[in-house]
Design an enzyme around this catalytic site. Structure first.
Site, PDB file in Angstrom:
ATOM      1  N   ASP A 191     -25.978  71.584 -10.132  1.00 37.37           N
ATOM      2  CA  ASP A 191     -25.026  72.264  -9.240  1.00 37.37           C
ATOM      3  C   ASP A 191     -23.916  72.932 -10.050  1.00 37.37           C
ATOM      4  O   ASP A 191     -23.444  74.015  -9.707  1.00 37.37           O
ATOM      5  CB  ASP A 191     -24.414  71.256  -8.264  1.00 37.37           C
ATOM      6  CG  ASP A 191     -25.411  70.815  -7.206  1.00 37.37           C
ATOM      7  OD1 ASP A 191     -26.259  71.641  -6.813  1.00 37.37           O
ATOM      8  OD2 ASP A 191     -25.345  69.648  -6.769  1.00 37.37           O
ATOM      9  N   GLY A 192     -23.510  72.265 -11.138  1.00 36.30           N
ATOM     10  CA  GLY A 192     -22.461  72.818 -12.004  1.00 36.30           C
ATOM     11  C   GLY A 192     -22.891  74.161 -12.594  1.00 36.30           C
ATOM     12  O   GLY A 192     -22.062  75.063 -12.773  1.00 36.30           O
ATOM     13  N   ASN A 194     -17.149  75.572  -3.868  1.00 38.32           N
ATOM     14  CA  ASN A 194     -17.030  74.173  -3.424  1.00 38.32           C
ATOM     15  C   ASN A 194     -15.646  73.877  -2.848  1.00 38.32           C
ATOM     16  O   ASN A 194     -15.521  73.550  -1.687  1.00 38.32           O
ATOM     17  CB  ASN A 194     -17.247  73.210  -4.598  1.00 38.32           C
ATOM     18  CG  ASN A 194     -18.691  72.767  -4.735  1.00 38.32           C
ATOM     19  OD1 ASN A 194     -19.514  73.089  -3.879  1.00 38.32           O
ATOM     20  ND2 ASN A 194     -18.991  72.048  -5.783  1.00 38.32           N
ATOM     21  N   GLU A 195     -14.635  73.948  -3.709  1.00 44.34           N
ATOM     22  CA  GLU A 195     -13.300  73.543  -3.259  1.00 44.34           C
ATOM     23  C   GLU A 195     -12.209  73.977  -4.213  1.00 44.34           C
ATOM     24  O   GLU A 195     -12.476  74.404  -5.343  1.00 44.34           O
ATOM     25  CB  GLU A 195     -13.206  72.015  -3.065  1.00 44.34           C
ATOM     26  CG  GLU A 195     -13.049  71.181  -4.314  1.00 44.34           C
ATOM     27  CD  GLU A 195     -14.308  71.016  -5.110  1.00 44.34           C
ATOM     28  OE1 GLU A 195     -14.394  71.612  -6.201  1.00 44.34           O
ATOM     29  OE2 GLU A 195     -15.228  70.304  -4.670  1.00 44.34           O
ATOM     30  N   ALA A 244      -5.026  60.621  -1.897  1.00 51.45           N
ATOM     31  CA  ALA A 244      -4.081  59.497  -2.025  1.00 51.45           C
ATOM     32  C   ALA A 244      -2.669  59.861  -1.554  1.00 51.45           C
ATOM     33  O   ALA A 244      -1.731  59.928  -2.358  1.00 51.45           O
ATOM     34  CB  ALA A 244      -4.055  59.005  -3.477  1.00 51.45           C
TER      35      ALA A 244
HETATM   36  P1  NAD Z   1     -21.093  68.540 -12.402  1.00 49.90           P
HETATM   37  O1  NAD Z   1     -21.999  69.692 -12.450  1.00 49.90           O
HETATM   38  O2  NAD Z   1     -21.380  67.356 -13.234  1.00 49.90           O
HETATM   39  O3  NAD Z   1     -20.917  68.107 -10.874  1.00 49.90           O
HETATM   40  C1  NAD Z   1     -20.448  66.871 -10.558  1.00 49.90           C
HETATM   41  C2  NAD Z   1     -21.326  66.299  -9.465  1.00 49.90           C
HETATM   42  O4  NAD Z   1     -21.041  66.967  -8.238  1.00 49.90           O
HETATM   43  C3  NAD Z   1     -22.824  66.469  -9.703  1.00 49.90           C
HETATM   44  O5  NAD Z   1     -23.479  65.279  -9.372  1.00 49.90           O
HETATM   45  C4  NAD Z   1     -23.229  67.589  -8.763  1.00 49.90           C
HETATM   46  O6  NAD Z   1     -24.571  67.532  -8.323  1.00 49.90           O
HETATM   47  C5  NAD Z   1     -22.268  67.331  -7.614  1.00 49.90           C
HETATM   48  N1  NAD Z   1     -22.015  68.500  -6.780  1.00 49.90           N
HETATM   49  C6  NAD Z   1     -21.478  69.687  -7.142  1.00 49.90           C
HETATM   50  N2  NAD Z   1     -21.423  70.492  -6.085  1.00 49.90           N
HETATM   51  C7  NAD Z   1     -21.934  69.797  -5.036  1.00 49.90           C
HETATM   52  C8  NAD Z   1     -22.113  70.083  -3.674  1.00 49.90           C
HETATM   53  N3  NAD Z   1     -21.735  71.243  -3.164  1.00 49.90           N
HETATM   54  N4  NAD Z   1     -22.661  69.115  -2.885  1.00 49.90           N
HETATM   55  C9  NAD Z   1     -23.026  67.927  -3.372  1.00 49.90           C
HETATM   56  N5  NAD Z   1     -22.867  67.590  -4.661  1.00 49.90           N
HETATM   57  C10 NAD Z   1     -22.316  68.522  -5.470  1.00 49.90           C
HETATM   58  O7  NAD Z   1     -19.619  68.910 -12.802  1.00 49.90           O
HETATM   59  P2  NAD Z   1     -18.837  70.250 -12.641  1.00 49.90           P
HETATM   60  O8  NAD Z   1     -19.578  71.419 -13.115  1.00 49.90           O
HETATM   61  O9  NAD Z   1     -17.504  69.983 -13.250  1.00 49.90           O
HETATM   62  O10 NAD Z   1     -18.746  70.328 -11.062  1.00 49.90           O
HETATM   63  C11 NAD Z   1     -17.557  70.526 -10.434  1.00 49.90           C
HETATM   64  C12 NAD Z   1     -17.640  69.859  -9.097  1.00 49.90           C
HETATM   65  O11 NAD Z   1     -17.642  68.456  -9.277  1.00 49.90           O
HETATM   66  C13 NAD Z   1     -16.428  70.173  -8.271  1.00 49.90           C
HETATM   67  O12 NAD Z   1     -16.582  71.352  -7.548  1.00 49.90           O
HETATM   68  C14 NAD Z   1     -16.310  68.933  -7.418  1.00 49.90           C
HETATM   69  O13 NAD Z   1     -16.827  69.135  -6.122  1.00 49.90           O
HETATM   70  C15 NAD Z   1     -17.143  67.883  -8.093  1.00 49.90           C
HETATM   71  N6  NAD Z   1     -16.255  66.740  -8.336  1.00 49.90           N
HETATM   72  C16 NAD Z   1     -16.453  65.628  -7.566  1.00 49.90           C
HETATM   73  C17 NAD Z   1     -15.590  64.560  -7.691  1.00 49.90           C
HETATM   74  C18 NAD Z   1     -15.799  63.350  -6.816  1.00 49.90           C
HETATM   75  O14 NAD Z   1     -16.716  63.364  -5.986  1.00 49.90           O
HETATM   76  N7  NAD Z   1     -14.965  62.338  -6.953  1.00 49.90           N
HETATM   77  C19 NAD Z   1     -14.532  64.590  -8.602  1.00 49.90           C
HETATM   78  C20 NAD Z   1     -14.382  65.735  -9.368  1.00 49.90           C
HETATM   79  C21 NAD Z   1     -15.256  66.818  -9.217  1.00 49.90           C
END
Ligand code: NAD
Length: 281
Positions: free
Chosen positions: A63-64, A140-141, A203
């Site tokens: 996804d990244g 995403n966000e 939080a």
């Molecule tokens: P990455 O590619 O390792 O992604 C982190 C995880 O998020 C992976 O397991 C990926 O499959 C999952 N992911 C990403 N987009 C998704 C979606 N739309 N639906 C379901 N799972 C999804 O790391 P990166 O490239 O730095 O990805 C950035 C994303 O990581 C951010 O957009 C954020 O959504 C996510 N993230 C999640 C958390 C958390 O869940 N606590 C914390 C920080 C970032």
């Protein structure tokens, strides 16, 4: 009845409408080798490799990698379609496996496809010392935190004060981003046919002095939300995987973007099936 996603905007687009392509890779050896294979095969079938304005971007990794591809090809969103191959665990955007690459190439070359469009988040940062407005698009966000310590900010909806927030930060997500960080913040999963953004708290402090809603909030198109600093105007902002620091922030405004992301669908992939397969198994 035909099984299709409600966000489908174009049915049965001819295969030969995809004339140019680019491949984005996570950069590991396996993904790079798969990229070379896909390129060789598509070029063999007379598609042209073009990183300037490709009709199709194939992301190989996770996804990244698709987030990375989205940000690289932002300027061509109105005509570029995306498709994702995962070389690790099942991805939300990357839904083809490495073993299915020949089938994907065959589909790109010979099969008609559907285009599905998903909503994006627009983030606009305004400053107190200039008229500059920096805008971003998130797939995403976006998260908003203080540059240092606790975030103290007012939250306004459609220009009207809604609450004063104290806590680690705020997260605004798209419907397809609702399964990412938003889910970890106990936000709801939103179907991408709903053009909306979701605000979740990271939080928050809730006591006799400070009070926030405490529940995720879903805003429709045109209901923009502003975050305004109370004292410290130095904000740390993430947009997907990208992170930036902003000084002298007047406000940060989040809303449903005019632009949308387009995915090329060569086979049906209902959203709820993807949610089930990713989280329930
Ligand atoms: P990455 O590619 O390792 O992604 C982190 C995880 O998020 C992976 O397991 C990926 O499959 C999952 N992911 C990403 N987009 C998704 C979606 N739309 N639906 C379901 N799972 C999804 O790391 P990166 O490239 O730095 O990805 C950035 C994303 O990581 C951010 O957009 C954020 O959504 C996510 N993230 C999640 C958390 C958390 O869940 N606590 C914390 C920080 C970032």
């Amino acid at each position: 009845m035909k099984d299709k996603d409600e966000t489908t905007v174009a049915d049965d687009v001819a295969a030969n409408s995809l004339r140019t392509f680019a491949v984005e890779t996570r950069g590991d050896t396996f993904s790079n080798a798969l990229r070379e294979r896909i390129m060789k095969e598509l070029i063999h079938f007379h598609l042209v490799y073009d990183e300037t304005a490709p009709d199709l971007v194939i992301s190989v990794g996770g996804d990244g990698t698709l987030l990375q591809a989205f940000h690289r090809y932002l300027s061509g969103l109105s005509h570029t379609a995306f498709v994702g191959v995962h070389t690790g665990h099942l991805g939300f955007y990357a839904d083809w496996t490495a073993e299915e690459v020949d089938e994907l190439v065959e589909s790109v070359v010979r099969k008609s496809h559907n285009i599905v469009e998903y909503p994006l988040l627009r983030v606009a940062v305004s400053y107190s010392d200039t008229n500059e407005l920096k805008t971003y698009l998130a797939l995403n966000e976006c998260t908003i935190r203080s540059g240092e310590g606790l975030l103290a900010a007012d939250v306004l909806i459609r220009g009207e004060k809604f609450e004063s927030f104290r806590g680690d930060g705020l997260c605004f997500s798209t419907p397809t981003g609702s399964t990412a960080y938003n889910k970890g913040l106990a936000g709801a999963i939103i179907h991408p046919s709903l053009a909306s953004i979701q605000l979740t708290e990271i939080a928050s402090i809730n006591n006799r002095v400070f009070r926030t809603l405490g529940s995720p909030l879903i805003l429709p198109r045109h209901h923009h939300c502003q975050v305004k600093p109370v004292n410290d105007a130095r904000f740390s902002v993430t947009v997907d995987h990208l992170s930036t620091l902003h000084d002298k922030v007047k406000y940060i405004e989040c809303s449903v973007a005019e632009e949308r992301i387009r995915f090329a669908r060569f086979r049906p992939l209902p959203f709820w099936r993807r949610v089930r397969d990713s989280f329930i198994g």
